[in-house]
Every structure is written in structure tokens, then in C-alpha cells.
Write a protein that holds these residues in place. Sequence first.
Motif, short mmCIF file in Angstrom:
data_model
loop_
_atom_site.label_atom_id
_atom_site.label_comp_id
_atom_site.label_asym_id
_atom_site.label_seq_id
_atom_site.Cartn_x
_atom_site.Cartn_y
_atom_site.Cartn_z
N GLY A 1 -25.87 2.78 -18.49
CA GLY A 1 -25.65 2.12 -17.21
C GLY A 1 -24.34 2.55 -16.56
N THR A 2 -24.02 1.85 -15.49
CA THR A 2 -22.80 2.11 -14.74
C THR A 2 -21.98 0.82 -14.69
OG1 THR A 2 -23.84 3.79 -13.36
CG2 THR A 2 -21.86 2.76 -12.49
N LEU A 3 -20.70 0.97 -15.00
CA LEU A 3 -19.77 -0.16 -14.95
C LEU A 3 -18.76 0.12 -13.84
CD1 LEU A 3 -18.65 -2.80 -16.19
CD2 LEU A 3 -17.28 -1.37 -17.72
N MET A 4 -18.66 -0.83 -12.91
CA MET A 4 -17.80 -0.64 -11.75
C MET A 4 -16.88 -1.84 -11.54
SD MET A 4 -20.50 0.74 -8.89
CE MET A 4 -21.46 -0.77 -8.99
N LEU A 5 -15.74 -1.55 -10.92
CA LEU A 5 -14.87 -2.58 -10.37
C LEU A 5 -14.93 -2.42 -8.85
CD1 LEU A 5 -12.78 -4.86 -10.85
CD2 LEU A 5 -11.02 -3.09 -10.66
N CYS A 6 -15.44 -3.43 -8.16
CA CYS A 6 -15.60 -3.37 -6.71
C CYS A 6 -14.75 -4.47 -6.08
CB CYS A 6 -17.07 -3.59 -6.32
SG CYS A 6 -18.24 -2.52 -7.18
N GLY A 7 -14.06 -4.16 -5.01
CA GLY A 7 -13.21 -5.20 -4.43
C GLY A 7 -12.75 -4.91 -3.02
N LYS A 8 -11.91 -5.80 -2.53
CA LYS A 8 -11.43 -5.75 -1.15
C LYS A 8 -9.96 -6.14 -1.09
CE LYS A 8 -15.90 -7.30 0.73
NZ LYS A 8 -16.59 -8.42 1.42
N TYR A 9 -9.27 -5.53 -0.14
CA TYR A 9 -7.92 -5.94 0.24
C TYR A 9 -8.00 -6.52 1.64
CZ TYR A 9 -6.49 -2.72 -3.49
OH TYR A 9 -6.35 -2.07 -4.69
N ARG A 10 -7.40 -7.66 1.86
CA ARG A 10 -7.34 -8.23 3.21
C ARG A 10 -6.17 -7.59 3.96
NH1 ARG A 10 -6.26 -14.09 3.14
NH2 ARG A 10 -6.76 -13.94 5.36
N LEU A 11 -6.45 -7.14 5.19
CA LEU A 11 -5.44 -6.45 5.98
C LEU A 11 -5.38 -7.05 7.39
CD1 LEU A 11 -6.23 -2.71 5.13
CD2 LEU A 11 -4.67 -4.25 3.93
N ASP A 12 -4.17 -7.12 7.92
CA ASP A 12 -3.97 -7.52 9.31
C ASP A 12 -3.79 -6.25 10.14
OD1 ASP A 12 -3.21 -8.43 11.77
OD2 ASP A 12 -1.41 -9.48 11.09
N ARG A 13 -4.83 -5.84 10.82
CA ARG A 13 -4.78 -4.56 11.54
C ARG A 13 -3.95 -4.63 12.81
NH1 ARG A 13 -7.69 -1.33 8.70
NH2 ARG A 13 -9.53 -2.05 7.56
N THR A 14 -3.54 -5.81 13.24
CA THR A 14 -2.73 -5.89 14.46
C THR A 14 -1.34 -5.30 14.25
OG1 THR A 14 -1.84 -8.10 13.98
CG2 THR A 14 -3.95 -7.98 15.14
N ARG A 15 -0.92 -5.12 12.99
CA ARG A 15 0.40 -4.56 12.74
C ARG A 15 0.30 -3.28 11.89
NH1 ARG A 15 1.68 -9.92 11.23
NH2 ARG A 15 2.34 -9.29 9.15
N ALA A 16 -0.82 -2.59 12.01
CA ALA A 16 -1.04 -1.42 11.15
C ALA A 16 -0.11 -0.28 11.51
CB ALA A 16 -2.49 -0.96 11.26
N HIS A 17 0.49 0.31 10.49
CA HIS A 17 1.29 1.52 10.66
C HIS A 17 0.34 2.69 10.91
CE1 HIS A 17 3.95 4.86 9.62
NE2 HIS A 17 4.96 4.03 9.79
N PRO A 18 0.72 3.66 11.75
CA PRO A 18 -0.18 4.81 12.00
C PRO A 18 -0.50 5.61 10.75
CG PRO A 18 1.98 5.15 13.03
CD PRO A 18 1.91 3.71 12.61
N LEU A 19 0.32 5.52 9.71
CA LEU A 19 -0.02 6.17 8.44
C LEU A 19 -1.36 5.67 7.93
CD1 LEU A 19 0.47 7.66 5.72
CD2 LEU A 19 1.87 5.70 5.03
N LEU A 20 -1.57 4.35 7.95
CA LEU A 20 -2.82 3.80 7.45
C LEU A 20 -3.97 4.08 8.40
CD1 LEU A 20 -1.68 0.35 6.00
CD2 LEU A 20 -1.87 2.57 4.86
#
Length: 310
Positions: free
Chosen positions: A109-128
Motif C-alpha cells: 500500500g501507500t502511506l501518506m501524510l497529507c495536510g494544510k497550512y493556513r495562510l493570510d494572503r492579504t500580506r503575502a510576500h512576493p517570494l511566496l
Amino acid sequence: MDVVSDAISAVRLGRPSSDRVRVAGSWCTRLAPYEGAGFHVVLAGRCWLLPDGGEPVALGAGDAVLLPHGTGHVMADAPRDAAQARRAAPFERWAGRGTPDPENTDGTGTLMLCGKYRLDRTRAHPLLAELPTVAHFPYDPEGHPELRAAVDLLSGELDARRPGAGVALPSLLDLLLVYMVRAWVAGADAGTWPGALNDPVTAAALRALHADPAAAWSADRLAAAAGVSRPTLTRRFGARVGRSPMAYLTWWRMSLAAGRLRDTQDTLATIARHVGYGSPYAFSHAFTREFGTTPGRYRAGDPRGAAGRA
């Protein structure tokens, strides 16, 4: 602080979420678009990632993948056509049942770690903002040792469930995000910000500005910190970042101020001092010029102040 650290810190909200999932046989699940960044780490086996509007990506054991713009996608045992992808089970319902095949222990089988980071895009740096829709980091024992170590530590923490896992796991997930962004910067062969951070002069200037944004910077002082002449700094910084050092400093100061206006009850005088302005009046004038609204209206939720000019 440095550019990568500040870029991530400016947008991170709360703690990352994750699910450990083991699957076998024929399977397919969909993750809807998300106001943040998604990630997957394949701990064992193989699978496919099918991003909305993009090409399928084959993933193997040890691979990590970041979807920094929250793109909707399907995870499956094999590539799927559009009709099959639409019928994929929502990940929330699928993962909510626990591991779909917890009895599978034969290694197929396949074993995975799946997830999310919460981000506030109103202050996003252009790098991201410059990160690709899908950033894939294939397993490579010779490359990106920090990323490999984070994946190994995550796998061990998930397996052992040792005391302190409630603190260790979110911290390792935060490290994973830093190492994935760092690996992308180091490996990208195009783009504004990889070029800026891989140029020693521009990188030195950026480090100095991010280390102390409230300092009384001038072009001459910043050039001295970078170890070059003012014309050299202006030319190289402008060519790689797309704006002059002082213009970038103003933008970053206003981004930091916007965060404080949203997240704290600090007075304008306190925020002005924090970002290098001698008076609330001077700060308010600079903020209004950058965001198109006053600090007070921005704090109250003026939609014109949703984001500064990146």
C-alpha cells in the motif's frame, strides 16, 4: 530574521493540520481549493497527484510536495481522467473514517501524510507568490538534507506517538514548510526571488533590511552593510528584486505595519516606532500612499486595504 522566515511568518495563521493515511488497491480522493497551502509527504509506496488544470505528478516514497496556492487536486493510485476525478471521494470524508485500509501490512500500500497550512494572503510576500502551483521535491539522499531529515523525523513521530508528540508534530510540520520553500529557492533555475536570494550582494542587503527594518537605513548605509558601493547595490538589487532597496524597505515596513494593525491593538505611535517612523503622522502618510487607505480605516477593515502593492 531573513526573507524566507519573514515571508512565512507574515502569512502563517494558527497550527498546521495533518492526516496520516494508509491506502491500498484502487483509490482516489479529492482535496478542494483551500485558502492556504496544501502538502503531502509519501512515507511509503507510490501515488499520483493530479492538480486542477495541471499535469499529473508521480510521487514515490520519501517525496514531498507543496501546493503553495491552495490549488484543488486529486490524489490517486494512478492517473485519472476528468470524469473519474470528479467522482473522487472528498478527502475530509475519506480521511475522517481513519486509515481506509488499516489492516494492510504487506507493504504493497501507500502511506501518506497529507495536510494544510493556513495562510493570510492579504500580506503575502512576493517570494511566496512566485512559488509554482506544485512544488515537487523528489526523494534524493544526496540533496536537501534538512528536508530529508524533516521527512524522516515526521515518519518516526507518526509511528511512535511518543510523549510530547502534540508539540513535536506541529513544530516538525512548520519546519517542513521552511525546508520546502528553502529547497525551492536553492533549486529554481528561474524567477525573481531565487535569483535575488542566490545573489550574494542582494541577499546581504535583504538580510540586513529584514534583520532590522526600523533602522535608519540609507542607500549608502545599506551598501556598506552589503560590502559594495552604492551604485553596485542599486544596480544589482534593482535588477533582481524589481525595485530599489529603499522602495523595497518601504513596502516591507508597511507590510509589517499592516500585520500589527490587524493582529494587535498597538497605538499608531507604537507601530510607527516599530517600523522605523519618527511620528504617527509620517507613518500614516507612508501607509496611505502604499495601501490607498489610512491606518485607522485599514484596521477597521476597509476593503481597499486588503493588500499593499507587491
